[in-house]
Design a protein around this motif. Structure first.
Motif, short mmCIF file in Angstrom:
data_model
loop_
_atom_site.label_atom_id
_atom_site.label_comp_id
_atom_site.label_asym_id
_atom_site.label_seq_id
_atom_site.Cartn_x
_atom_site.Cartn_y
_atom_site.Cartn_z
N LYS A 53 0.82 -1.22 0.00
CA LYS A 53 0.00 0.00 0.00
C LYS A 53 0.85 1.26 0.00
O LYS A 53 0.45 2.29 -0.56
N SER A 54 2.01 1.19 0.64
CA SER A 54 2.88 2.37 0.72
C SER A 54 3.42 2.79 -0.65
O SER A 54 3.90 3.91 -0.82
N GLU A 55 3.33 1.88 -1.64
CA GLU A 55 3.81 2.19 -2.98
C GLU A 55 2.80 3.04 -3.78
O GLU A 55 3.13 3.59 -4.82
N ILE A 56 1.56 3.14 -3.28
CA ILE A 56 0.53 3.93 -3.96
C ILE A 56 0.76 5.41 -3.65
O ILE A 56 0.76 5.82 -2.50
N LYS A 57 0.95 6.20 -4.68
CA LYS A 57 1.31 7.60 -4.51
C LYS A 57 0.19 8.57 -4.91
O LYS A 57 0.39 9.78 -4.88
N VAL A 58 -0.98 8.05 -5.32
CA VAL A 58 -2.07 8.93 -5.74
C VAL A 58 -3.35 8.62 -4.95
O VAL A 58 -3.59 7.47 -4.58
N THR A 59 -4.14 9.64 -4.70
CA THR A 59 -5.46 9.45 -4.11
C THR A 59 -6.41 9.01 -5.22
O THR A 59 -6.07 9.07 -6.42
N ASP A 60 -7.61 8.60 -4.85
CA ASP A 60 -8.60 8.20 -5.85
C ASP A 60 -8.88 9.34 -6.82
O ASP A 60 -8.91 9.17 -8.04
N GLU A 61 -9.09 10.53 -6.27
CA GLU A 61 -9.43 11.70 -7.08
C GLU A 61 -8.26 12.09 -8.00
O GLU A 61 -8.46 12.44 -9.17
N GLN A 62 -7.05 12.02 -7.48
CA GLN A 62 -5.87 12.36 -8.29
C GLN A 62 -5.71 11.38 -9.46
O GLN A 62 -5.36 11.78 -10.56
N LEU A 63 -5.98 10.11 -9.19
CA LEU A 63 -5.88 9.09 -10.24
C LEU A 63 -6.86 9.39 -11.37
O LEU A 63 -6.49 9.38 -12.56
N VAL A 64 -8.11 9.67 -11.02
CA VAL A 64 -9.14 9.96 -12.03
C VAL A 64 -8.73 11.19 -12.85
O VAL A 64 -8.81 11.18 -14.09
N GLN A 65 -8.28 12.24 -12.18
CA GLN A 65 -7.88 13.46 -12.87
C GLN A 65 -6.69 13.21 -13.80
O GLN A 65 -6.65 13.72 -14.92
N LYS A 66 -5.75 12.41 -13.33
CA LYS A 66 -4.55 12.12 -14.12
C LYS A 66 -4.90 11.35 -15.39
O LYS A 66 -4.40 11.66 -16.47
N VAL A 67 -5.77 10.36 -15.27
CA VAL A 67 -6.15 9.54 -16.43
C VAL A 67 -6.96 10.37 -17.42
O VAL A 67 -6.79 10.25 -18.64
N GLU A 68 -7.84 11.22 -16.92
CA GLU A 68 -8.73 12.00 -17.79
C GLU A 68 -8.02 13.18 -18.47
O GLU A 68 -8.53 13.73 -19.44
N ASP A 69 -6.85 13.55 -17.97
CA ASP A 69 -6.12 14.71 -18.48
C ASP A 69 -5.48 14.39 -19.83
O ASP A 69 -4.48 13.68 -19.91
N ARG A 70 -6.04 14.95 -20.90
CA ARG A 70 -5.53 14.64 -22.24
C ARG A 70 -4.34 15.51 -22.65
O ARG A 70 -3.82 15.34 -23.76
N THR A 71 -3.91 16.40 -21.79
CA THR A 71 -2.69 17.15 -22.10
C THR A 71 -1.48 16.23 -21.93
O THR A 71 -0.40 16.51 -22.46
N ASN A 72 -1.66 15.14 -21.19
CA ASN A 72 -0.60 14.15 -21.02
C ASN A 72 -0.82 13.03 -22.03
O ASN A 72 -1.63 12.14 -21.82
N LYS A 73 -0.13 13.09 -23.16
CA LYS A 73 -0.32 12.13 -24.24
C LYS A 73 0.35 10.79 -23.92
O LYS A 73 1.47 10.75 -23.42
#
Length: 201
Positions: free
Chosen positions: A96-116
């Motif tokens: 679990k300590s290897e997880i570096k993102v919250t649920d909300e951060q993960l969703v935002q990161k995946v949905e962000d299309r500026t990151n190709k």
């Protein structure tokens, strides 16, 4: 009678143990809503499009609406298969300590299309066996319904099954959120295609 009482007590105790490890009502509600909302968005964006609109490509190296839908459908099936495989393995809460993102951060990161991100060969539209937008939508709907049913009813300890992804580690609950966010990422791509000035009227 005594034996029946003992069996009943054991069953209840196991039920409580399972419930303790299950995701919370809030988590279940959040994931279910995200899955339903992102599914609805896919269907809304392709509704009523003509064959010419479905096949239109803004540029030779850009995907058409149909190709986006095929990718969404194929990814849904593949990612859900990976999530199931993670759950079949032994729980590894020590990671679990290897997880570096919250649920909300993960969703935002995946949905962000500026990151190709370039997808794997298997999920490139030309390598997907689905023959049409309709077939892809049917596949997507079927797999999304399975996932929604799962998240609404599961008592699995999703937070204790950690998967290692190319971008880092996530738990199995976050894996479900990732799948939902991924479909929204490509729904945005469909909207970009439709916004192109050369998109057929």
């Amino acid at each position: 009678m005594k034996r029946m009482f003992l069996l009943a007590s054991t069953f209840l105790m196991l039920s409580f143990l399972l419930a303790d490890n299950a995701i919370s009502k809030k988590e279940r509600s959040y994931a279910t809503k995200l899955l339903k909302d992102t599914e609805k968005a896919v269907f809304e964006q392709v509704k009523g499009l003509t064959p010419a609109q479905l096949m239109f490509k803004p540029a030779p190296d850009r995907w058409s609406v149909e190709e986006c839908v095929k990718h969404i459908a194929a990814s849904e099936e593949m990612l859900w298969g990976q999530a199931e495989a993670t759950l079949k393995q032994a729980a590894n809460p020590e990671k679990k300590s290897e997880i570096k993102v919250t649920d909300e951060q993960l969703v935002q990161k995946v949905e962000d299309r500026t990151n190709k991100v370039k997808t794997v060969e298997k999920l490139q539209p030309e390598n997907i066996p689905l023959k049409s937008t309709e077939e892809a939508l049917d596949s997507f709907k079927k797999n999304r319904e399975k996932l929604i049913d799962f998240i609404k009813s599961t008592n699995e300890d999703l937070r204790s099954h950690i998967a290692t992804m190319p971008f880092g580690s996530i738990d199995s609950y976050q894996f479900v959120l990732f799948i939902a966010a991924h479909s929204n990422r490509h729904t945005q791509q469909i909207m970009e295609v439709k916004a192109d000035p050369n998109f057929p009227k």
